[in-house]
Design a protein around this motif. Structure first.
Motif, PDB file in Angstrom:
ATOM      1  N   GLU A   1      -5.080   4.844 -10.179  1.00 35.43           N
ATOM      2  CA  GLU A   1      -5.327   4.097 -11.454  1.00 35.43           C
ATOM      3  C   GLU A   1      -4.538   2.624 -11.515  1.00 35.43           C
ATOM      4  N   ASP A   2      -3.287   2.888 -10.666  1.00 35.20           N
ATOM      5  CA  ASP A   2      -2.285   1.606 -10.774  1.00 35.20           C
ATOM      6  C   ASP A   2      -2.768   0.717 -10.055  1.00 35.20           C
ATOM      7  N   THR A   3      -3.795   0.740  -9.097  1.00 35.11           N
ATOM      8  CA  THR A   3      -3.929  -0.362  -8.326  1.00 35.11           C
ATOM      9  C   THR A   3      -4.492  -1.706  -8.986  1.00 35.11           C
TER      10      THR A   3
ATOM     11  N   MET B   1       8.330   1.355  -9.623  1.00 41.13           N
ATOM     12  CA  MET B   1       6.977   2.050  -9.958  1.00 41.13           C
ATOM     13  C   MET B   1       7.237   3.375  -9.479  1.00 41.13           C
ATOM     14  N   ASN B   2       7.145   4.571  -9.958  1.00 35.89           N
ATOM     15  CA  ASN B   2       7.258   5.921  -9.424  1.00 35.89           C
ATOM     16  C   ASN B   2       5.999   6.678  -9.898  1.00 35.89           C
ATOM     17  N   SER B   3       5.661   7.776  -9.040  1.00 39.62           N
ATOM     18  CA  SER B   3       4.661   8.610  -9.284  1.00 39.62           C
ATOM     19  C   SER B   3       3.323   7.654  -9.501  1.00 39.62           C
ATOM     20  N   LEU B   4       3.129   6.994  -8.542  1.00 35.30           N
ATOM     21  CA  LEU B   4       2.150   5.936  -8.487  1.00 35.30           C
ATOM     22  C   LEU B   4       0.708   6.791  -8.527  1.00 35.30           C
ATOM     23  N   LYS B   5      -0.343   6.201  -9.265  1.00 34.58           N
ATOM     24  CA  LYS B   5      -1.581   6.650  -9.124  1.00 34.58           C
ATOM     25  C   LYS B   5      -2.665   5.765  -8.725  1.00 34.58           C
TER      26      LYS B   5
ATOM     27  N   LEU C   1       0.928  -1.105   0.087  1.00 31.94           N
ATOM     28  CA  LEU C   1      -0.059  -0.117  -0.001  1.00 31.94           C
ATOM     29  C   LEU C   1       0.713   1.190   0.186  1.00 31.94           C
ATOM     30  N   VAL C   2       0.449   2.149  -0.903  1.00 23.39           N
ATOM     31  CA  VAL C   2       1.370   3.315  -0.986  1.00 23.39           C
ATOM     32  C   VAL C   2       0.332   4.368  -1.303  1.00 23.39           C
ATOM     33  N   GLN C   3       0.799   5.751  -1.097  1.00 22.07           N
ATOM     34  CA  GLN C   3       0.142   7.088  -1.255  1.00 22.07           C
ATOM     35  C   GLN C   3       0.123   7.264  -2.575  1.00 22.07           C
TER      36      GLN C   3
ATOM     37  N   THR D   1      -1.788  -1.342  -3.964  1.00 20.52           N
ATOM     38  CA  THR D   1      -2.929  -0.620  -3.732  1.00 20.52           C
ATOM     39  C   THR D   1      -2.234   1.133  -3.402  1.00 20.52           C
ATOM     40  N   VAL D   2      -2.744   1.730  -4.423  1.00 21.26           N
ATOM     41  CA  VAL D   2      -2.352   3.294  -4.273  1.00 21.26           C
ATOM     42  C   VAL D   2      -3.680   4.101  -3.726  1.00 21.26           C
ATOM     43  N   SER D   3      -3.326   4.618  -2.897  1.00 22.36           N
ATOM     44  CA  SER D   3      -4.415   5.402  -2.103  1.00 22.36           C
ATOM     45  C   SER D   3      -4.489   6.895  -2.557  1.00 22.36           C
TER      46      SER D   3
END
Length: 121
Positions: A88-90, A82-86, A11-13, A118-120
């Motif tokens: 929608e990458d969840t 994976m950088n700059s996660l969004k 899980l990441v923001q 999971t990207v919050s």
């Protein structure tokens, strides 16, 4: 038979980074392709990024400039930074390996068990 074991995920923001790694149980014959696919709830599995045994890479348009795939042929591993996660990458991310090139695949496809990203927001 090839087993693919994935690690990483979690899980990441939004805006954060994660790194996925995948180790294959044995060396595949060349040419071969290793890579990452993902499947979000209610959607079909899609290609994220792949890399050939010769080092050629291919990315989905949605991740270009944000994700970087790399492989270590000596260690039979492939990684996805994976950088700059969004949000929608969840998805569940799956490691994949098989014989062939980006334009032509043959033989059996091997898949890992999947790891949740999971990207919050």
């Amino acid at each position: 038979q090839v087993q693919l074991v994935e690690s990483g995920g979690g899980l990441v923001q939004a805006g954060g980074s994660l790194r996925l790694s995948c180790a294959a149980s044995r060396i595949l014959s060349s040419p071969n392709v290793m890579g990452w696919y993902r499947q979000a709830p209610g959607k079909e599995r899609e290609m994220v990024a792949t890399v050939t045994s010769g080092g050629a890479t291919n990315y989905a348009d949605s991740v270009k400039g944000r994700f970087t795939i790399s492989r270590d042929n000596a260690k039979n591993t492939v990684s996805l930074q994976m950088n700059s996660l969004k949000p929608e990458d969840t998805a569940v991310y799956y490691c994949n390996a098989g014989l062939g090139t980006h334009s032509l695949r043959w033989g059996r496809d091997y898949w890992g068990q999947g790891t949740q990203v999971t990207v919050s927001s």
